[in-house]
Design a protein around this motif. Structure first.
Motif, PDB file in Angstrom:
ATOM      1  N   ALA A 177      -1.245  -0.103  -5.520  1.00 52.65           N
ATOM      2  CA  ALA A 177      -2.157   0.720  -4.735  1.00 52.65           C
ATOM      3  C   ALA A 177      -2.364   2.068  -5.410  1.00 52.65           C
ATOM      4  N   ILE A 178      -1.284   2.627  -5.970  1.00 53.85           N
ATOM      5  CA  ILE A 178      -1.324   3.896  -6.693  1.00 53.85           C
ATOM      6  C   ILE A 178      -0.584   3.722  -8.011  1.00 53.85           C
ATOM      7  N   ARG A 179      -1.253   4.093  -9.113  1.00 56.00           N
ATOM      8  CA  ARG A 179      -0.595   4.122 -10.424  1.00 56.00           C
ATOM      9  C   ARG A 179      -0.501   5.581 -10.860  1.00 56.00           C
ATOM     10  N   PHE A 180       0.657   5.959 -11.412  1.00 54.10           N
ATOM     11  CA  PHE A 180       0.800   7.348 -11.830  1.00 54.10           C
ATOM     12  C   PHE A 180       1.584   7.454 -13.132  1.00 54.10           C
ATOM     13  N   ILE A 181       1.400   8.605 -13.800  1.00 57.58           N
ATOM     14  CA  ILE A 181       2.090   8.888 -15.050  1.00 57.58           C
ATOM     15  C   ILE A 181       2.845  10.198 -14.902  1.00 57.58           C
ATOM     16  N   SER A 182       4.092  10.190 -15.340  1.00 57.13           N
ATOM     17  CA  SER A 182       4.864  11.422 -15.439  1.00 57.13           C
ATOM     18  C   SER A 182       4.873  11.860 -16.895  1.00 57.13           C
ATOM     19  N   PHE A 183       4.093  12.896 -17.202  1.00 50.03           N
ATOM     20  CA  PHE A 183       4.109  13.486 -18.538  1.00 50.03           C
ATOM     21  C   PHE A 183       5.217  14.548 -18.543  1.00 50.03           C
ATOM     22  N   GLU A 184       6.446  14.076 -18.374  1.00 50.97           N
ATOM     23  CA  GLU A 184       7.589  14.985 -18.270  1.00 50.97           C
ATOM     24  C   GLU A 184       8.850  14.285 -18.763  1.00 50.97           C
ATOM     25  N   PRO A 185       9.643  14.924 -19.622  1.00 52.18           N
ATOM     26  CA  PRO A 185       9.344  16.216 -20.235  1.00 52.18           C
ATOM     27  C   PRO A 185       8.257  16.075 -21.288  1.00 52.18           C
ATOM     28  N   LEU A 186       7.258  16.947 -21.220  1.00 54.40           N
ATOM     29  CA  LEU A 186       6.185  16.913 -22.208  1.00 54.40           C
ATOM     30  C   LEU A 186       6.695  17.614 -23.471  1.00 54.40           C
ATOM     31  N   ILE A 187       6.990  16.839 -24.507  1.00 53.92           N
ATOM     32  CA  ILE A 187       7.595  17.401 -25.722  1.00 53.92           C
ATOM     33  C   ILE A 187       6.660  17.295 -26.929  1.00 53.92           C
ATOM     34  N   GLY A 188       5.440  16.870 -26.694  1.00 54.50           N
ATOM     35  CA  GLY A 188       4.464  16.775 -27.773  1.00 54.50           C
ATOM     36  C   GLY A 188       3.093  16.451 -27.212  1.00 54.50           C
ATOM     37  N   SER A 189       2.099  16.571 -28.034  1.00 58.51           N
ATOM     38  CA  SER A 189       0.748  16.198 -27.623  1.00 58.51           C
ATOM     39  C   SER A 189       0.680  14.697 -27.336  1.00 58.51           C
ATOM     40  N   VAL A 190      -0.086  14.323 -26.314  1.00 56.62           N
ATOM     41  CA  VAL A 190      -0.308  12.903 -26.058  1.00 56.62           C
ATOM     42  C   VAL A 190      -1.646  12.457 -26.637  1.00 56.62           C
ATOM     43  N   GLY A 191      -2.454  13.409 -27.057  1.00 58.19           N
ATOM     44  CA  GLY A 191      -3.742  13.072 -27.641  1.00 58.19           C
ATOM     45  C   GLY A 191      -4.733  12.581 -26.593  1.00 58.19           C
ATOM     46  N   THR A 192      -5.721  11.837 -27.047  1.00 54.72           N
ATOM     47  CA  THR A 192      -6.720  11.267 -26.142  1.00 54.72           C
ATOM     48  C   THR A 192      -6.160   9.988 -25.532  1.00 54.72           C
ATOM     49  N   PRO A 243       0.797  -1.231   0.000  1.00 56.47           N
ATOM     50  CA  PRO A 243       0.000   0.000   0.000  1.00 56.47           C
ATOM     51  C   PRO A 243       0.823   1.271   0.000  1.00 56.47           C
ATOM     52  N   ASN A 244       2.112   1.176   0.349  1.00 56.49           N
ATOM     53  CA  ASN A 244       2.974   2.361   0.409  1.00 56.49           C
ATOM     54  C   ASN A 244       3.834   2.538  -0.835  1.00 56.49           C
ATOM     55  N   VAL A 245       3.566   1.764  -1.880  1.00 59.21           N
ATOM     56  CA  VAL A 245       4.376   1.836  -3.100  1.00 59.21           C
ATOM     57  C   VAL A 245       3.530   2.337  -4.261  1.00 59.21           C
ATOM     58  N   TRP A 246       3.959   3.435  -4.872  1.00 56.73           N
ATOM     59  CA  TRP A 246       3.295   4.020  -6.021  1.00 56.73           C
ATOM     60  C   TRP A 246       4.097   3.637  -7.268  1.00 56.73           C
ATOM     61  N   LEU A 247       3.426   3.169  -8.282  1.00 57.03           N
ATOM     62  CA  LEU A 247       4.111   2.686  -9.475  1.00 57.03           C
ATOM     63  C   LEU A 247       3.683   3.498 -10.689  1.00 57.03           C
ATOM     64  N   GLY A 248       4.679   3.995 -11.436  1.00 58.28           N
ATOM     65  CA  GLY A 248       4.365   4.888 -12.540  1.00 58.28           C
ATOM     66  C   GLY A 248       5.195   4.658 -13.779  1.00 58.28           C
ATOM     67  N   THR A 249       4.789   5.318 -14.867  1.00 58.63           N
ATOM     68  CA  THR A 249       5.535   5.273 -16.113  1.00 58.63           C
ATOM     69  C   THR A 249       5.621   6.681 -16.699  1.00 58.63           C
ATOM     70  N   SER A 250       6.611   6.887 -17.559  1.00 55.54           N
ATOM     71  CA  SER A 250       6.821   8.179 -18.203  1.00 55.54           C
ATOM     72  C   SER A 250       6.213   8.175 -19.606  1.00 55.54           C
ATOM     73  N   VAL A 251       5.523   9.246 -19.936  1.00 55.09           N
ATOM     74  CA  VAL A 251       4.922   9.405 -21.271  1.00 55.09           C
ATOM     75  C   VAL A 251       5.213  10.823 -21.731  1.00 55.09           C
ATOM     76  N   GLU A 252       6.096  10.975 -22.717  1.00 52.62           N
ATOM     77  CA  GLU A 252       6.507  12.305 -23.154  1.00 52.62           C
ATOM     78  C   GLU A 252       5.742  12.833 -24.357  1.00 52.62           C
ATOM     79  N   ASN A 253       5.129  11.920 -25.137  1.00 54.80           N
ATOM     80  CA  ASN A 253       4.351  12.339 -26.309  1.00 54.80           C
ATOM     81  C   ASN A 253       3.498  11.161 -26.779  1.00 54.80           C
ATOM     82  N   ALA A 254       2.801  11.336 -27.883  1.00 60.55           N
ATOM     83  CA  ALA A 254       1.868  10.303 -28.356  1.00 60.55           C
ATOM     84  C   ALA A 254       2.563   9.017 -28.789  1.00 60.55           C
TER      85      ALA A 254
END
Length: 259
Positions: free
Chosen positions: A164-179, A138-149
Motif C-alpha cells: 500500500a505504501i513503499r518508502f525509502i530511507s536515505f539514512e545514513p546518507l553517506i554519498g550522492s545517490v544520483g538520479t 493497507p496498514n503496512v508500509w514497506l521500505g528499503t535503505s539506500v545510503e549511496n549510489a
C-alpha cells in the motif's frame, strides 16, 4: 515494544533480534551498540549477538526469532505508527518464512496500527510478498535503505513489492545517490549519520533527493543533519537540528486507514 525518539514513528516492535553487515550503511549501525548494552543488562534475547572488533561493536551474524513478543501489538488499543524490527531486519536470511508469516498475521489482526518495515534485503521482501498472492495489507508500509549510489538497485527491487505504501530511507546518507526512479515510491526519509564515527553529509546530496521527490510527488521527510551540520562542522545531533531549506520537513505518505 517501546516508545521511541525516532522522528517518523511512534513505537518500535522487535520480534527479531540480531543482524549482519551487508553494505556501507551498516558500518555504524546504532542497533549493534544497543544490542551490546541490552546484553549487559542481562536481557537474554540479545545475548551473543555482537562481538568487539577493535573499538567497534559489530554483529556476529546471529539472528534470533522471539515468538513471545508476537502478541505485543495486540495489547495496544491506541493507534500507533510502529517501526518493525528496529534491532534487526525482518527479511534477513536467518529469519524463517514461517516466522515472517506470523508477524504478518499480527499486523493483519491489528488494522488500527500502521506498521513500517525497513529492509536492506528488498529482493527477499518482494519474493515473500508475491508468494502471498498479493496479500496487501493497507496498514503496512514497506521500505528499503539506500545510503549511496552503490545500492540504488534496491529501489527497483522495492518497486516489485506489493504494498500500500513503499518508502525509502536515505539514512545514513553517506554519498550522492544520483538520479533515481521514484515512481511508485510514496515516501522518502533523508538523514545524516550521528555518533562518534559519523561520516559527513552534504547538502547537495539532500538537494538531489528533495528535487526528485518534488518531481515524482513523493512525500519528503528530513530526519536530521546528524553529527555534521549544514556548514560541515561537527556538533551534537541536537545542536545541528532538522532545519533544511529554512523549515522542518515532516511530510508523510497519504494512507487509506486512520491512525
Amino acid at each position: 515494544m517501546a516508545e521511541t525518539q525516532i522522528e517518523w514513528t511512534d513505537a518500535t516492535w522487535n520480534p527479531v533480534a540480531g543482524c549482519s553487515i551487508v553494505s556501507a550503511g551498516c558500518t555504524n549501525c546504532y542497533a549493534m551498540e544497543m544490542a551490546r548494552r541490552l546484553e549487559a543488562m542481562k536481557i537474554e534475547k540479545y545475548s551473543g549477538l555482537t562481538r568487539q572488533s577493535g573499538k567497534r561493536v559489530v554483529w556476529q551474524g546471529v539472528v534470533r526469532e522471539d515468538p513471545a513478543s508476537l502478541d505485543i501489538p495486540l495489547r495496544w488499543k491506541k493507534p500507533r505508527k510502529i517501526f518493525v524490527n528496529s534491532m534487526s531486519d525482518l527479511f534477513h536470511e536467518g529469519v524463517s518464512d514461517a516466522f515472517v508469516s506470523s508477524v504478518w498475521d499480527v499486523m493483519r489482526r491489528t488494522p488500527h496500527h500502521h506498521y513500517q518495515i525497513l529492509t536492506k534485503r528488498p529482493e527477499r521482501m518482494a519474493s515473500f510478498l508475491l508468494s502471498l498472492n498479493d496479500d496487501v495489507l493497507p496498514n503496512v508500509w514497506l521500505g528499503t535503505s539506500v545510503e549511496n549510489a552503490d545500492v540504488v538497485d534496491r529501489i527497483a527491487a522495492l518497486r516489485n513489492v506489493p504494498a500500500a505504501i513503499r518508502f525509502i530511507s536515505f539514512e545514513p546518507l553517506i554519498g550522492s545517490v544520483g538520479t533515481v526512479d521514484l515512481s511508485d515510491i510514496h515516501w522518502a526519509i533523508v538523514g545524516g549519520e550521528s555518533g562518534r564515527s559519523a561520516r559527513p553529509i552534504r547538502e547537495d546530496w539532500i538537494d538531489e533527493i528533495y528535487e526528485q521527490c518534488q518531481s515524482y510527488e513523493t512525500a519528503f521527510f528530513f530526519k536530521q543533519w546528524g553529527t555534521w551540520g549544514k556548514d560541515n562542522k561537527r556538533r551534537s545531533k541536537k545542536a545541528n537540528g532538522r532545519i533544511y531549506r529554512d523549515q522542518v520537513w515532516d511530510e508523510m505518505p497519504v494512507t487509506s486507514v486512520g491512525g
